[in-house]
Design a protein around this motif. Structure first.
Motif, PDB file in Angstrom:
ATOM      1  N   THR A 276       4.763  -1.929  -8.095  1.00 57.12           N
ATOM      2  CA  THR A 276       5.114  -1.592  -9.482  1.00 57.12           C
ATOM      3  C   THR A 276       3.889  -1.286 -10.331  1.00 57.12           C
ATOM      4  O   THR A 276       4.019  -0.699 -11.409  1.00 57.12           O
ATOM      5  CB  THR A 276       5.889  -2.753 -10.125  1.00 57.12           C
ATOM      6  OG1 THR A 276       5.088  -3.950 -10.081  1.00 57.12           O
ATOM      7  CG2 THR A 276       7.203  -3.003  -9.390  1.00 57.12           C
ATOM      8  N   ARG A 277       2.703  -1.657  -9.856  1.00 54.11           N
ATOM      9  CA  ARG A 277       1.464  -1.415 -10.617  1.00 54.11           C
ATOM     10  C   ARG A 277       0.454  -0.592  -9.826  1.00 54.11           C
ATOM     11  O   ARG A 277      -0.620  -0.290 -10.344  1.00 54.11           O
ATOM     12  CB  ARG A 277       0.825  -2.756 -10.994  1.00 54.11           C
ATOM     13  CG  ARG A 277       1.745  -3.686 -11.758  1.00 54.11           C
ATOM     14  CD  ARG A 277       1.132  -5.053 -11.934  1.00 54.11           C
ATOM     15  NE  ARG A 277       0.041  -5.040 -12.876  1.00 54.11           N
ATOM     16  CZ  ARG A 277      -0.857  -6.026 -13.000  1.00 54.11           C
ATOM     17  NH1 ARG A 277      -0.799  -7.072 -12.212  1.00 54.11           N
ATOM     18  NH2 ARG A 277      -1.817  -5.951 -13.895  1.00 54.11           N
TER      19      ARG A 277
ATOM     20  N   GLU B 254       3.783   4.898  -2.761  1.00 55.86           N
ATOM     21  CA  GLU B 254       4.651   6.001  -2.384  1.00 55.86           C
ATOM     22  C   GLU B 254       6.107   5.526  -2.364  1.00 55.86           C
ATOM     23  O   GLU B 254       6.422   4.506  -1.751  1.00 55.86           O
ATOM     24  CB  GLU B 254       4.272   6.555  -1.013  1.00 55.86           C
ATOM     25  CG  GLU B 254       2.958   7.326  -0.995  1.00 55.86           C
ATOM     26  CD  GLU B 254       2.714   8.021   0.337  1.00 55.86           C
ATOM     27  OE1 GLU B 254       3.560   7.834   1.253  1.00 55.86           O
ATOM     28  OE2 GLU B 254       1.710   8.730   0.444  1.00 55.86           O
ATOM     29  N   LYS B 255       6.968   6.278  -3.028  1.00 53.58           N
ATOM     30  CA  LYS B 255       8.387   5.951  -3.026  1.00 53.58           C
ATOM     31  C   LYS B 255       8.952   6.099  -1.614  1.00 53.58           C
ATOM     32  O   LYS B 255       8.558   6.980  -0.852  1.00 53.58           O
ATOM     33  CB  LYS B 255       9.147   6.878  -3.986  1.00 53.58           C
ATOM     34  CG  LYS B 255       8.853   6.599  -5.451  1.00 53.58           C
ATOM     35  CD  LYS B 255       9.721   7.459  -6.357  1.00 53.58           C
ATOM     36  CE  LYS B 255       9.470   7.126  -7.822  1.00 53.58           C
ATOM     37  NZ  LYS B 255      10.319   7.944  -8.735  1.00 53.58           N
TER      38      LYS B 255
ATOM     39  N   ASP C  96       8.062   0.765  -1.969  1.00 51.97           N
ATOM     40  CA  ASP C  96       9.081   0.062  -2.746  1.00 51.97           C
ATOM     41  C   ASP C  96      10.243  -0.442  -1.891  1.00 51.97           C
ATOM     42  O   ASP C  96      11.197  -1.018  -2.414  1.00 51.97           O
ATOM     43  CB  ASP C  96       9.625   0.953  -3.860  1.00 51.97           C
ATOM     44  CG  ASP C  96      10.193   2.266  -3.340  1.00 51.97           C
ATOM     45  OD1 ASP C  96      10.009   2.552  -2.138  1.00 51.97           O
ATOM     46  OD2 ASP C  96      10.813   3.001  -4.125  1.00 51.97           O
ATOM     47  N   THR C  97      10.152  -0.252  -0.581  1.00 51.02           N
ATOM     48  CA  THR C  97      11.247  -0.695   0.283  1.00 51.02           C
ATOM     49  C   THR C  97      10.781  -1.522   1.481  1.00 51.02           C
ATOM     50  O   THR C  97      11.495  -2.416   1.927  1.00 51.02           O
ATOM     51  CB  THR C  97      12.041   0.507   0.824  1.00 51.02           C
ATOM     52  OG1 THR C  97      11.154   1.394   1.529  1.00 51.02           O
ATOM     53  CG2 THR C  97      12.707   1.274  -0.319  1.00 51.02           C
TER      54      THR C  97
ATOM     55  N   HIS D  81       0.117  -0.675   3.227  1.00 47.25           N
ATOM     56  CA  HIS D  81       0.512   0.371   4.170  1.00 47.25           C
ATOM     57  C   HIS D  81      -0.621   1.348   4.449  1.00 47.25           C
ATOM     58  O   HIS D  81      -0.627   2.026   5.481  1.00 47.25           O
ATOM     59  CB  HIS D  81       1.723   1.141   3.619  1.00 47.25           C
ATOM     60  CG  HIS D  81       2.979   0.322   3.570  1.00 47.25           C
ATOM     61  ND1 HIS D  81       3.613  -0.146   4.701  1.00 47.25           N
ATOM     62  CD2 HIS D  81       3.719  -0.116   2.514  1.00 47.25           C
ATOM     63  CE1 HIS D  81       4.692  -0.824   4.359  1.00 47.25           C
ATOM     64  NE2 HIS D  81       4.790  -0.823   3.036  1.00 47.25           N
ATOM     65  N   PHE D  82      -1.589   1.449   3.523  1.00 48.71           N
ATOM     66  CA  PHE D  82      -2.658   2.435   3.657  1.00 48.71           C
ATOM     67  C   PHE D  82      -4.026   1.780   3.813  1.00 48.71           C
ATOM     68  O   PHE D  82      -5.045   2.383   3.529  1.00 48.71           O
ATOM     69  CB  PHE D  82      -2.657   3.360   2.435  1.00 48.71           C
ATOM     70  CG  PHE D  82      -1.306   3.943   2.131  1.00 48.71           C
ATOM     71  CD1 PHE D  82      -0.725   4.874   2.978  1.00 48.71           C
ATOM     72  CD2 PHE D  82      -0.602   3.533   1.007  1.00 48.71           C
ATOM     73  CE1 PHE D  82       0.518   5.396   2.705  1.00 48.71           C
ATOM     74  CE2 PHE D  82       0.649   4.048   0.721  1.00 48.71           C
ATOM     75  CZ  PHE D  82       1.221   4.985   1.573  1.00 48.71           C
ATOM     76  N   ALA D  83      -4.050   0.527   4.277  1.00 47.11           N
ATOM     77  CA  ALA D  83      -5.303  -0.224   4.344  1.00 47.11           C
ATOM     78  C   ALA D  83      -6.284   0.352   5.351  1.00 47.11           C
ATOM     79  O   ALA D  83      -7.501   0.207   5.196  1.00 47.11           O
ATOM     80  CB  ALA D  83      -5.021  -1.687   4.690  1.00 47.11           C
ATOM     81  N   ASP D  84      -5.778   1.013   6.392  1.00 44.22           N
ATOM     82  CA  ASP D  84      -6.682   1.548   7.407  1.00 44.22           C
ATOM     83  C   ASP D  84      -7.229   2.921   7.036  1.00 44.22           C
ATOM     84  O   ASP D  84      -7.932   3.555   7.815  1.00 44.22           O
ATOM     85  CB  ASP D  84      -5.989   1.626   8.767  1.00 44.22           C
ATOM     86  CG  ASP D  84      -4.704   2.450   8.728  1.00 44.22           C
ATOM     87  OD1 ASP D  84      -4.284   2.821   7.609  1.00 44.22           O
ATOM     88  OD2 ASP D  84      -4.140   2.700   9.804  1.00 44.22           O
TER      89      ASP D  84
END
Length: 322
Positions: free
Chosen positions: A282-283, A288-289, A293-294, A311-314
């Motif tokens: 939310t911040r 990415e939708k 958010d799911t 999800h994008f840490a790598d």
């Protein structure tokens, strides 16, 4: 020395809701290691520290100090444990009994937990207070006769006099003036040299302090650890967008180049209504939708003793921005 596995601390409210103060936290501290726990107010870091010593009851999960399962200990077992694990609180004034001299306050733990008495007790207490920078003329004073920094030195002496293996520090400098903070940080830094086997969990919202004192850092957001790793790696190359936002807000000298300030929108959500998917979406400036958010993100390994829950840490920040 300390192992936390899937720790939950939930509080029911009169309205029938549940405050998820700590939500699935796992953390390991090696002997002699100092680990920082950081995050905004309300992130759950203080609750973690208090739960380790059963000052706050855990809802579920496992806490082990050495080979001891803390949650299964009896009251007698807890008394034995507290010789090995001590805590220093944020406000030194409210941590001390106003009717006790500081000599008595430091001696109390020894009286309750050891056979030391008489001259041996007096000597050990005096030596501990002197090592904290409090000469003998202070030893028979009451807390109201001391400054904030002196009271915090008493609290540190009281925690260390039992020679614990684990020390939990809950923002021990945040209630002090800046000049006094520097003195207390110097005392804590010296502990790394004088007591190399002491394991410390340092809870703070001050990232500069964490970088100064700690070997590793764990970043909390809304009851979860979202990034963890060696201090220099996390500070130089943060992989979670929340960590990047925190680091971008740290004041630096004008001559030092700093990353662009990341301004988060909105406030931290209520722990009674945690967002679905990633709690930070939310911040988050890169959410990415349909994904963030799911789908709750799993911890992504980033190297030895390092991970981030994103999800994008790598992906590097530069690659993600592009």
């Amino acid at each position: 020395m300390l192992s936390i596995r899937d720790l939950d601390v939930h509080f029911p409210t009169p309205a029938g809701h549940v405050v998820r103060a700590v939500d699935g936290v796992s953390l390991t501290l090696k002997p002699g290691e100092t680990v920082g726990l950081v995050g905004e107010s309300g992130s759950g870091k203080t609750t973690v520290g208090k739960t380790l010593l059963r000052l706050v009851p855990a809802t579920s999960g496992e806490i082990r100090i050495g080979d001891v399962d803390v949650r299964k200990l009896s009251q007698r077992g807890m008394k034995t444990l507290r010789r090995k694990a001590q805590i220093i609180f944020q406000d030194p004034h409210s941590s001390l009994n106003p009717r006790m001299t500081i000599r008595r306050a430091v001696a109390e733990g020894l009286i309750l937990n050891t056979d030391l008495r008489g001259a041996a007790l007096h000597t050990k207490v005096s030596d501990m207070l002197v090592s904290m920078g409090l000469p003998p003329q202070f030893h028979d004073r009451f807390p109201h006769e001391l400054s904030g920094g002196q009271k915090q030195r008493v609290c540190i002496a009281r925690a260390l006099v039992l020679d614990p293996d684990l020390l939990v520090l809950d923002e021990p400098t945040s209630a002090l003036d800046v000049s006094v903070q520097a003195q207390i940080l110097g005392v804590l830094k010296d502990l790394r040299l004088t007591r190399p086997s002491l394991t410390q969990l340092f809870i703070s919202h001050n990232l500069a302090v964490i970088r100064f004192l700690c070997d590793r850092v764990a970043v909390m957001y809304l009851g979860k650890i979202v990034e963890e790793g060696p201090v220099e790696q996390v500070f130089e190359d943060p992989r979670h967008p929340y960590t990047r936002a925190l680091l971008s807000a740290v004041p630096v000298p004008s001559a030092v180049k700093r990353p662009d300030r990341i301004r988060l929108t909105g406030d931290i959500p209520s722990p009674t209504n945690v967002p679905k998917g990633c709690a930070f979406h939310t911040r988050c400036p890169i959410a990415e939708k349909g994904t963030c958010d799911t789908v709750p993100p799993a911890p992504v390994p980033l190297g030895p003793d390092r991970q981030a829950r994103c999800h994008f840490a790598d992906q590097t920040k530069g690659a993600r921005d592009e």
